[in-house]
Design a protein around this motif. Structure first.
Motif, PDB file in Angstrom:
ATOM      1  N   THR A 122       0.858  -1.185   0.000  1.00 21.82           N
ATOM      2  CA  THR A 122       0.000   0.000   0.000  1.00 21.82           C
ATOM      3  C   THR A 122       0.895   1.235   0.000  1.00 21.82           C
ATOM      4  O   THR A 122       2.096   1.159   0.310  1.00 21.82           O
ATOM      5  N   ILE A 123       0.289   2.355  -0.332  1.00 24.98           N
ATOM      6  CA  ILE A 123       1.021   3.616  -0.373  1.00 24.98           C
ATOM      7  C   ILE A 123       0.410   4.540   0.679  1.00 24.98           C
ATOM      8  O   ILE A 123      -0.779   4.864   0.589  1.00 24.98           O
ATOM      9  N   PRO A 124       1.187   4.942   1.671  1.00 28.61           N
ATOM     10  CA  PRO A 124       0.645   5.882   2.654  1.00 28.61           C
ATOM     11  C   PRO A 124       0.187   7.168   1.971  1.00 28.61           C
ATOM     12  O   PRO A 124       0.890   7.701   1.111  1.00 28.61           O
ATOM     13  N   ILE A 125      -0.971   7.644   2.340  1.00 28.47           N
ATOM     14  CA  ILE A 125      -1.518   8.840   1.701  1.00 28.47           C
ATOM     15  C   ILE A 125      -0.584  10.033   1.869  1.00 28.47           C
ATOM     16  O   ILE A 125      -0.496  10.886   0.982  1.00 28.47           O
ATOM     17  N   SER A 126       0.141  10.070   2.967  1.00 28.36           N
ATOM     18  CA  SER A 126       1.066  11.184   3.196  1.00 28.36           C
ATOM     19  C   SER A 126       2.170  11.242   2.140  1.00 28.36           C
ATOM     20  O   SER A 126       2.682  12.315   1.832  1.00 28.36           O
ATOM     21  N   TYR A 127       2.526  10.090   1.567  1.00 22.70           N
ATOM     22  CA  TYR A 127       3.537  10.066   0.509  1.00 22.70           C
ATOM     23  C   TYR A 127       3.019  10.722  -0.768  1.00 22.70           C
ATOM     24  O   TYR A 127       3.783  11.262  -1.553  1.00 22.70           O
ATOM     25  N   LEU A 128       1.715  10.633  -0.984  1.00 25.16           N
ATOM     26  CA  LEU A 128       1.134  11.117  -2.239  1.00 25.16           C
ATOM     27  C   LEU A 128       0.774  12.598  -2.206  1.00 25.16           C
ATOM     28  O   LEU A 128       0.573  13.212  -3.252  1.00 25.16           O
ATOM     29  N   THR A 129       0.699  13.162  -1.015  1.00 24.86           N
ATOM     30  CA  THR A 129       0.253  14.545  -0.871  1.00 24.86           C
ATOM     31  C   THR A 129       1.022  15.530  -1.756  1.00 24.86           C
ATOM     32  O   THR A 129       0.400  16.392  -2.381  1.00 24.86           O
ATOM     33  N   PRO A 130       2.343  15.438  -1.870  1.00 25.76           N
ATOM     34  CA  PRO A 130       3.057  16.425  -2.698  1.00 25.76           C
ATOM     35  C   PRO A 130       2.850  16.245  -4.216  1.00 25.76           C
ATOM     36  O   PRO A 130       3.156  17.150  -4.983  1.00 25.76           O
ATOM     37  N   LEU A 131       2.349  15.097  -4.630  1.00 26.34           N
ATOM     38  CA  LEU A 131       2.208  14.836  -6.068  1.00 26.34           C
ATOM     39  C   LEU A 131       0.974  15.513  -6.644  1.00 26.34           C
ATOM     40  O   LEU A 131      -0.036  15.674  -5.958  1.00 26.34           O
ATOM     41  N   LYS A 132       1.063  15.864  -7.907  1.00 30.34           N
ATOM     42  CA  LYS A 132      -0.100  16.367  -8.635  1.00 30.34           C
ATOM     43  C   LYS A 132      -0.637  15.208  -9.461  1.00 30.34           C
ATOM     44  O   LYS A 132      -0.007  14.766 -10.421  1.00 30.34           O
ATOM     45  N   LEU A 133      -1.797  14.696  -9.046  1.00 30.04           N
ATOM     46  CA  LEU A 133      -2.402  13.540  -9.701  1.00 30.04           C
ATOM     47  C   LEU A 133      -3.760  13.926 -10.266  1.00 30.04           C
ATOM     48  O   LEU A 133      -4.479  14.732  -9.674  1.00 30.04           O
ATOM     49  N   SER A 134      -4.103  13.318 -11.379  1.00 25.53           N
ATOM     50  CA  SER A 134      -5.443  13.516 -11.926  1.00 25.53           C
ATOM     51  C   SER A 134      -6.433  12.688 -11.110  1.00 25.53           C
ATOM     52  O   SER A 134      -6.042  11.762 -10.390  1.00 25.53           O
ATOM     53  N   MET A 135      -7.692  13.015 -11.236  1.00 24.21           N
ATOM     54  CA  MET A 135      -8.717  12.234 -10.540  1.00 24.21           C
ATOM     55  C   MET A 135      -8.696  10.791 -11.032  1.00 24.21           C
ATOM     56  O   MET A 135      -8.895   9.859 -10.243  1.00 24.21           O
ATOM     57  N   ALA A 136      -8.441  10.592 -12.316  1.00 22.89           N
ATOM     58  CA  ALA A 136      -8.380   9.236 -12.870  1.00 22.89           C
ATOM     59  C   ALA A 136      -7.234   8.446 -12.250  1.00 22.89           C
ATOM     60  O   ALA A 136      -7.393   7.257 -11.941  1.00 22.89           O
ATOM     61  N   GLN A 137      -6.079   9.092 -12.056  1.00 22.49           N
ATOM     62  CA  GLN A 137      -4.949   8.402 -11.442  1.00 22.49           C
ATOM     63  C   GLN A 137      -5.237   8.048  -9.990  1.00 22.49           C
ATOM     64  O   GLN A 137      -4.932   6.941  -9.545  1.00 22.49           O
ATOM     65  N   VAL A 138      -5.829   8.985  -9.258  1.00 17.85           N
ATOM     66  CA  VAL A 138      -6.177   8.703  -7.856  1.00 17.85           C
ATOM     67  C   VAL A 138      -7.180   7.553  -7.791  1.00 17.85           C
ATOM     68  O   VAL A 138      -7.036   6.623  -7.000  1.00 17.85           O
ATOM     69  N   SER A 139      -8.179   7.609  -8.656  1.00 14.42           N
ATOM     70  CA  SER A 139      -9.191   6.546  -8.690  1.00 14.42           C
ATOM     71  C   SER A 139      -8.567   5.192  -8.991  1.00 14.42           C
ATOM     72  O   SER A 139      -8.926   4.181  -8.389  1.00 14.42           O
ATOM     73  N   ALA A 140      -7.602   5.171  -9.899  1.00 13.84           N
ATOM     74  CA  ALA A 140      -6.963   3.917 -10.299  1.00 13.84           C
ATOM     75  C   ALA A 140      -6.144   3.284  -9.184  1.00 13.84           C
ATOM     76  O   ALA A 140      -6.107   2.061  -9.051  1.00 13.84           O
ATOM     77  N   ILE A 141      -5.481   4.115  -8.387  1.00 10.40           N
ATOM     78  CA  ILE A 141      -4.635   3.567  -7.317  1.00 10.40           C
ATOM     79  C   ILE A 141      -5.317   3.603  -5.949  1.00 10.40           C
ATOM     80  O   ILE A 141      -4.732   3.150  -4.959  1.00 10.40           O
ATOM     81  N   LEU A 142      -6.541   4.080  -5.901  1.00 11.29           N
ATOM     82  CA  LEU A 142      -7.270   4.207  -4.634  1.00 11.29           C
ATOM     83  C   LEU A 142      -7.287   2.932  -3.781  1.00 11.29           C
ATOM     84  O   LEU A 142      -7.078   3.006  -2.569  1.00 11.29           O
ATOM     85  N   PRO A 143      -7.484   1.745  -4.398  1.00  9.79           N
ATOM     86  CA  PRO A 143      -7.496   0.532  -3.553  1.00  9.79           C
ATOM     87  C   PRO A 143      -6.170   0.263  -2.839  1.00  9.79           C
ATOM     88  O   PRO A 143      -6.111  -0.527  -1.908  1.00  9.79           O
ATOM     89  N   PHE A 144      -5.108   0.936  -3.270  1.00  4.90           N
ATOM     90  CA  PHE A 144      -3.780   0.679  -2.721  1.00  4.90           C
ATOM     91  C   PHE A 144      -3.278   1.831  -1.842  1.00  4.90           C
ATOM     92  O   PHE A 144      -2.140   1.813  -1.402  1.00  4.90           O
ATOM     93  N   ILE A 145      -4.122   2.836  -1.620  1.00  5.07           N
ATOM     94  CA  ILE A 145      -3.748   3.961  -0.773  1.00  5.07           C
ATOM     95  C   ILE A 145      -4.162   3.668   0.662  1.00  5.07           C
ATOM     96  O   ILE A 145      -5.307   3.325   0.930  1.00  5.07           O
ATOM     97  N   ASP A 146      -3.213   3.793   1.558  1.00  2.00           N
ATOM     98  CA  ASP A 146      -3.472   3.606   2.985  1.00  2.00           C
ATOM     99  C   ASP A 146      -3.717   4.988   3.569  1.00  2.00           C
ATOM    100  O   ASP A 146      -2.777   5.744   3.821  1.00  2.00           O
ATOM    101  N   ASP A 147      -4.993   5.311   3.804  1.00  2.24           N
ATOM    102  CA  ASP A 147      -5.306   6.653   4.308  1.00  2.24           C
ATOM    103  C   ASP A 147      -5.171   6.766   5.820  1.00  2.24           C
ATOM    104  O   ASP A 147      -5.507   7.783   6.407  1.00  2.24           O
ATOM    105  N   MET A 148      -4.670   5.726   6.454  1.00  7.41           N
ATOM    106  CA  MET A 148      -4.447   5.767   7.896  1.00  7.41           C
ATOM    107  C   MET A 148      -3.001   6.166   8.234  1.00  7.41           C
ATOM    108  O   MET A 148      -2.679   6.339   9.394  1.00  7.41           O
ATOM    109  N   LYS A 149      -2.156   6.266   7.237  1.00 11.01           N
ATOM    110  CA  LYS A 149      -0.737   6.615   7.472  1.00 11.01           C
ATOM    111  C   LYS A 149      -0.438   7.997   6.942  1.00 11.01           C
ATOM    112  O   LYS A 149      -0.890   8.440   5.974  1.00 11.01           O
TER     113      LYS A 149
END
Length: 126
Positions: A99-126
């Motif tokens: 999984t990818i901690p959500i805090s790691y993704l915060t600095p990135l600029k992602l499209s909604m489609a990209q976020v949607s695609a990787i959403l099952p692998f985002i750990d929003d608890m970290k």
């Protein structure tokens, strides 16, 4: 998790791999996740190619005809092809462990489609 989710995530990760300013932690998680997705992605491509081989229009030599806009499925086979493709995309597969901690993704600029695609692998608890 179904195979279509793996395919969508793999494509999004492939797009993200071109980001040269990605933080090491994000890159590391994406590389690990991508390697876990590879087996199921390879399976999908192999099975999809079998469907094309079975249902696509072919020339007199038995080779698939590639036209300007892609491969054409024989009109008499289009419904069956679509059904088989949907069945393939719906195959249940084991979810990757990475999984990818959500805090790691915060600095990135992602499209909604990209976020949607990787959403099952985002750990929003970290």
């Amino acid at each position: 998790m179904i195979l279509s989710e793996i395919i969508t995530a793999k494509k999004a990760i492939d797009e993200l791999s071109n980001n040269k300013e990605m933080d090491f932690n994000v890159a590391y998680c994406l590389v690990k996740l991508n390697s876990e997705l590879e087996k199921d992605y390879t399976f999908f491509v192999s099975e999809f190619n079998k469907l094309l081989d079975k249902y696509a229009k072919k020339n007199d030599s038995g080779e698939i005809i590639t036209e300007e806009y892609g491969i054409t499925i024989s009109q008499e086979n289009i419904d069956l092809f679509n059904q088989k493709e949907k069945e393939l995309e719906s195959v249940e597969v084991e979810a990757p462990k990475t999984t990818i901690p959500i805090s790691y993704l915060t600095p990135l600029k992602l499209s909604m489609a990209q976020v949607s695609a990787i959403l099952p692998f985002i750990d929003d608890m970290k």
